[in-house]
Motif scaffolding. Structure first.
Motif, PDB file in Angstrom:
ATOM      1  N   PRO A  46      -2.864 -12.771   2.709  1.00 53.19           N
ATOM      2  CA  PRO A  46      -1.481 -12.714   2.188  1.00 53.19           C
ATOM      3  C   PRO A  46      -1.166 -11.436   1.415  1.00 53.19           C
ATOM      4  N   VAL A  47      -2.198 -10.788   0.877  1.00 53.62           N
ATOM      5  CA  VAL A  47      -1.922  -9.580   0.076  1.00 53.62           C
ATOM      6  C   VAL A  47      -1.280  -8.494   0.940  1.00 53.62           C
ATOM      7  N   PHE A  48      -1.514  -8.563   2.264  1.00 61.84           N
ATOM      8  CA  PHE A  48      -0.956  -7.528   3.144  1.00 61.84           C
ATOM      9  C   PHE A  48       0.424  -7.911   3.667  1.00 61.84           C
ATOM     10  N   ARG A  49       0.885  -9.108   3.266  1.00 65.16           N
ATOM     11  CA  ARG A  49       2.238  -9.469   3.713  1.00 65.16           C
ATOM     12  C   ARG A  49       3.231  -8.866   2.719  1.00 65.16           C
ATOM     13  N   GLY A  50       4.379  -8.506   3.218  1.00 67.33           N
ATOM     14  CA  GLY A  50       5.376  -7.898   2.318  1.00 67.33           C
ATOM     15  C   GLY A  50       6.652  -7.652   3.101  1.00 67.33           C
ATOM     16  N   PRO A  51       7.617  -7.010   2.501  1.00 68.83           N
ATOM     17  CA  PRO A  51       8.893  -6.770   3.185  1.00 68.83           C
ATOM     18  C   PRO A  51       8.674  -5.894   4.413  1.00 68.83           C
ATOM     19  N   ASP A  52       9.550  -6.038   5.380  1.00 66.67           N
ATOM     20  CA  ASP A  52       9.518  -5.168   6.565  1.00 66.67           C
ATOM     21  C   ASP A  52       9.799  -3.740   6.101  1.00 66.67           C
ATOM     22  N   THR A  53       8.841  -2.878   6.233  1.00 63.66           N
ATOM     23  CA  THR A  53       8.961  -1.521   5.657  1.00 63.66           C
ATOM     24  C   THR A  53      10.116  -0.741   6.282  1.00 63.66           C
ATOM     25  N   ARG A  54      10.605  -1.208   7.444  1.00 64.04           N
ATOM     26  CA  ARG A  54      11.715  -0.476   8.100  1.00 64.04           C
ATOM     27  C   ARG A  54      13.024  -0.656   7.353  1.00 64.04           C
ATOM     28  N   PHE A  55      13.079  -1.669   6.455  1.00 57.12           N
ATOM     29  CA  PHE A  55      14.321  -1.916   5.702  1.00 57.12           C
ATOM     30  C   PHE A  55      14.286  -1.270   4.322  1.00 57.12           C
ATOM     31  N   LEU A  56      13.194  -0.591   3.980  1.00 54.23           N
ATOM     32  CA  LEU A  56      13.033  -0.139   2.587  1.00 54.23           C
ATOM     33  C   LEU A  56      13.570   1.271   2.345  1.00 54.23           C
ATOM     34  N   SER A  57      13.997   1.520   1.099  1.00 50.74           N
ATOM     35  CA  SER A  57      14.380   2.883   0.695  1.00 50.74           C
ATOM     36  C   SER A  57      13.106   3.713   0.553  1.00 50.74           C
ATOM     37  N   ARG A  58      13.232   5.016   0.377  1.00 52.93           N
ATOM     38  CA  ARG A  58      12.080   5.904   0.207  1.00 52.93           C
ATOM     39  C   ARG A  58      11.237   5.425  -0.967  1.00 52.93           C
ATOM     40  N   GLU A  59      11.886   5.152  -2.094  1.00 54.28           N
ATOM     41  CA  GLU A  59      11.145   4.764  -3.293  1.00 54.28           C
ATOM     42  C   GLU A  59      10.451   3.421  -3.063  1.00 54.28           C
ATOM     43  N   GLU A  60      11.201   2.461  -2.446  1.00 56.16           N
ATOM     44  CA  GLU A  60      10.590   1.136  -2.194  1.00 56.16           C
ATOM     45  C   GLU A  60       9.417   1.283  -1.228  1.00 56.16           C
ATOM     46  N   LEU A  61       9.609   2.128  -0.196  1.00 55.72           N
ATOM     47  CA  LEU A  61       8.564   2.316   0.830  1.00 55.72           C
ATOM     48  C   LEU A  61       7.302   2.865   0.180  1.00 55.72           C
ATOM     49  N   PHE A  62       7.471   3.876  -0.676  1.00 50.63           N
ATOM     50  CA  PHE A  62       6.289   4.483  -1.301  1.00 50.63           C
ATOM     51  C   PHE A  62       5.538   3.427  -2.117  1.00 50.63           C
ATOM     52  N   GLY A  63       6.299   2.678  -2.901  1.00 53.36           N
ATOM     53  CA  GLY A  63       5.668   1.647  -3.748  1.00 53.36           C
ATOM     54  C   GLY A  63       4.954   0.596  -2.923  1.00 53.36           C
ATOM     55  N   GLU A  64       5.607   0.133  -1.876  1.00 49.51           N
ATOM     56  CA  GLU A  64       5.007  -0.922  -1.032  1.00 49.51           C
ATOM     57  C   GLU A  64       3.771  -0.406  -0.313  1.00 49.51           C
ATOM     58  N   LEU A  65       3.840   0.815   0.192  1.00 53.59           N
ATOM     59  CA  LEU A  65       2.685   1.370   0.920  1.00 53.59           C
ATOM     60  C   LEU A  65       1.539   1.666  -0.042  1.00 53.59           C
ATOM     61  N   LEU A  66       1.863   2.075  -1.282  1.00 55.76           N
ATOM     62  CA  LEU A  66       0.784   2.314  -2.255  1.00 55.76           C
ATOM     63  C   LEU A  66       0.099   0.989  -2.581  1.00 55.76           C
TER      64      LEU A  66
END
Ligand SMILES: CCCCCCCCCC/C=C\C/C=C/C(=O)SCCNC(=O)CCNC(=O)[C@H](O)C(C)(C)COP(=O)(O)OP(=O)(O)OC[C@H]1O[C@@H](n2cnc3c(N)ncnc32)[C@H](O)[C@@H]1OP(=O)(O)O
Ligand SMILES: Cc1cc2nc3c(=O)[nH]c(=O)nc-3n(C[C@H](O)[C@H](O)[C@H](O)COP(=O)(O)OP(=O)(O)OC[C@H]3O[C@@H](n4cnc5c(N)ncnc54)[C@H](O)[C@@H]3O)c2cc1C
Length: 616
Positions: A46-66
């Motif tokens: 479950p730790v690898f589940r999260g929002p669909d990265t295609r819907f994220l802003s640059r800042e959200e994407l960076f945070g989610e990918l980190l």
């Protein structure tokens, strides 16, 4: 979810065992099983589940990918994984076609430490870096210089009194720029892609670092400031060599994803009519769609083959260098340079063709083709810009011509330059892959001789090699491409010959792809073969017929050939490329899930209201 009937039918054809081809691609059944196990370790956690990265802003994407990248690191350590391919499997299963924020720490900070730090320094930095106790980056490029390393302006002045280097970026153009994973000073702002990486800038103003911070396995500075050169000065370039040697396989991986998506979708998509009243055919039945995708399918297999070969070759050369033998460094450098340049360039062109071939839905992030494209295309610039690297290969080829004239033995990868080629019989429309390879090698040999004659003439006239090269850079680059294509085709033919022995049915279908790759390459440069009188028009007409015939052989195998790449849906992350082919229903579900459809578009009403009130 039930299987789309088109894909179900496509999977009933075929002449080879898909699973056996997957095992070959992975390097054996055990490696496939381990890859499946590692993918599941990620996909079920479950730790690898999260929002669909295609819907994220640059800042959200960076945070989610980190967040995910940290989880990847923990998972890799938890499973005691140290094999680079296995670590890449965990990474790819989590990153959803993105580049993770800590990628540069691993490939561009840890790798050079491993290569150039002495034992003391390894204890001090490499061990903590591998444990992520230190996070590093690779700050070479500056605002004003990236390709021309000798033009870099950053200074490191040695202060003999304090035994320190004083670092300065003395001008604006000296500011370190593009530094991936650079969290010190600032981010360079939004980019075309690579949203998961914080490419930074770094200004240095009298930053003092101890003398023994200079990685000292190769060169070193003594207490009195004397510089002790490395045994082979070129080894300092080695940190770039490692990533370049790996990027051909990265290109193959990304192109394999794109052709998987495009070919599966092209079997699900019905459009227009061939025979009025007979219903809309699968678009993959159009010869034009096959002409877009089947050469790319062949290319993905060719690039995978040579990518694996390049990594093996590079690892052998690095082991030799660790034992003090530098005799193959030059060949390793120019092979990595040429393959990285050609493969990543042709891959980004190929991904774009795959996107086009999916029509409007290819333009949607639901396909993930745009995501794969914008993150891949950086590889034609980063780690050595395409032309820059091809020129490195070209200069080496010019030296090979001189070596040939002087009777100096050539490196194995260019030995064909010393071979004689002749073609007497007329080609029919079933030219085998060995004859195609000979033709591609012939063109490279002739082109190298042709370019060398111009460079030599210029050298005689000016006495300046740089000027001579600069005047003929366009044909030097083409010469390097011709040689690199000969290297790719040779690796593909060699591997297919090997598989024909061990698994004839798989080998046969791969030999068809190898012919497609070779014929496509020859037709792309048909004028040269006419000019050098190697082929006649009739030969070219016949191999054009051969190409269309090969498409008919590959058509029933196409879905099975992309299935063999064995991308899990969650790794591919593409609605068009789903294994079950249930595209439309899932496109609609995905669109409805978009946050854009969730938020009350108050802004819309607000401004339209203003428009109405304006009574234009
Ligand atoms: C490990 C797993 C990896 C997985 C990959 C995952 C994905 C990673 C994603 C990466 C994406 C982003 C990260 C990006 C990072 C960067 O971009 S880091 C910065 C990269 N910058 C460059 O590549 C700069 C390009 N320019 C150059 O390399 C040099 O300026 C150039 C080679 C063009 C010219 O060198 P000069 O010294 O000026 O002059 P030259 O005469 O040409 O060369 C001198 C001599 O040295 C030999 N040489 C050059 N380069 C190398 C090398 N790398 N290795 C060995 N030898 C080299 C050259 O052949 C000459 O030899 P000669 O015998 O004297 O002729
Ligand atoms: C996504 C991404 C990540 C990156 N990450 C890092 C990083 O982590 N660390 C780092 O240090 N750098 C990084 N870089 C920078 C990268 O290494 C440079 O962009 C690359 O080396 C190209 O140099 P440049 O940008 O100065 O382009 P330039 O060299 O200015 O190229 C511009 C044009 O000039 C042409 N040109 C330049 N020199 C010649 C020549 N001698 N002959 C013919 N044509 C020439 C090129 O072909 C090109 O068309 C990254 C770049 C990107 C895009």
């Amino acid at each position: 979810m039930p299987m789309n009937p088109d894909l179900e039918k496509e999977r009933q054809g075929g002449t080879f065992d898909v699973e056996q081809l997957t095992h070959i691609l992975d390097g054996g059944r055990d490696k496939t099983l381990k890859r499946h196990f590692l993918e599941q370790e990620v996909l079920k956690d479950p730790v690898f589940r999260g929002p669909d990265t295609r819907f994220l802003s640059r800042e959200e994407l960076f945070g989610e990918l980190l967040r995910k990248h940290v989880a990847v690191i923990k998972k890799t350590q938890e499973l005691s994984i140290d094999d680079i391919n296995e670590a890449s499997t965990i990474y790819s299963a989590a990153m959803n076609n993105n580049v993770g924020p800590l990628t540069l720490h691993s490939v561009a900070f840890v790798a050079p430490l491993d290569l150039m730090a002495d034992d003391e320094q390894k204890k001090k930095w490499l061990i903590p870096a591998k444990k992520y106790e230190i996070i590093g980056c690779y700050a070479q490029t500056e605002l004003g210089h990236g390709s021309f390393i000798r033009g870099l302006e950053t200074r490191a002045d040695y202060d003999v009194n304090t035994q320190q280097f004083v670092l300065n970026t003395p001008t604006e153009t000296a500011i370190k720029w593009w530094v991936g994973g650079c969290v010190a000073v600032g981010d360079i702002g939004p980019k075309f892609g690579f949203g998961g990486v914080d490419n930074g800038y770094l200004c240095l103003n009298n930053v003092r670092i101890p003398r023994d911070n200079l990685l000292a396995k190769t060169g070193k500075v003594l207490e009195d400031g004397t510089y002790v050169k490395p045994e082979n000065p070129k080894v300092v370039y080695g940190s770039m060599l490692g990533i370049r040697a790996a990027l051909p396989k990265v290109g193959a991986y990304n192109l394999s994803k794109a052709v998987t998506i495009a070919i599966r979708y092209s079997c699900v998509r019905h459009q227009s009519e061939i025979k009025p009243g007979c219903g809309e055919p699968q678009v993959l039945d159009y010869q034009t769609q096959q002409h877009k995708l089947f050469p790319l399918l062949a290319t993905a297999y060719a690039f995978h083959t040579v990518g694996v070969w390049m990594l093996d070759f590079h690892s052998t050369v690095m082991n030799e260098i660790n034992e003090g033998h530098y005799h193959r460094l030059a060949e390793d450098h120019v092979l990595a340079a040429g393959l990285k340049a050609v493969i990543n360039w042709k891959t980004h062109e190929g991904i774009e063709i795959c996107r086009f071939s999916c029509g409007g839905h290819g333009y949607s992030l639901a396909s993930s083709l745009p995501v794969i494209y914008v993150n891949h295309v950086a590889n034609s610039t980063a780690e050595g810009e395409t032309v820059i690297l091809l020129l490195q290969t070209a200069v080496y080829l010019m030296k090979c011509v001189i070596d040939l004239e002087q009777g100096t033995p050539l490196d194995p990868s260019v030995a064909y330059l010393d071979q004689s080629f002749s073609k007497s019989e007329q080609w029919c429309s079933d030219v085998d892959m060995h004859s195609l390879l000979k033709a591609i090698q012939f063109r490279s040999k002739k082109f190298t001789e042709y370019v060398s004659s111009f460079v030599k003439k210029e050298l005689m006239a000016t006495g300046n090699q740089q000027l001579a090269f600069n005047k003929h850079k366009v044909i030097l680059v083409e010469c390097a491409k011709a040689h690199t294509e000969a290297v790719i085709m040779n690796a593909f033919v060699t591997k297919v010959d090997e598989i024909l022995q061990s698994n004839p049915s798989v080998g046969k279908v791969l030999s068809l792809l190898c012919q497609i790759y070779g014929v496509t390459e020859i037709l792309a440069h048909s004028g040269d073969y006419i000019q050098y009188e190697y082929l006649r028009k009739i030969d070219l007409d016949n191999i054009q017929d051969q190409l269309f015939k090969l498409y008919t052989y590959i058509r029933p195998e196409a879905v099975l050939l992309v299935d063999a790449f064995d991308f899990h849906d969650e790794v591919l992350k593409s609605i068009l490329g789903r294994y079950d082919g249930q595209v439309y229903e899932n496109m609609f579900k995905w669109a409805k899930a978009s946050p854009f459809n969730k938020q009350d578009q108050g802004t819309f009403r607000k401004y339209i209201q203003q428009l109405k009130q304006a009574k234009l």
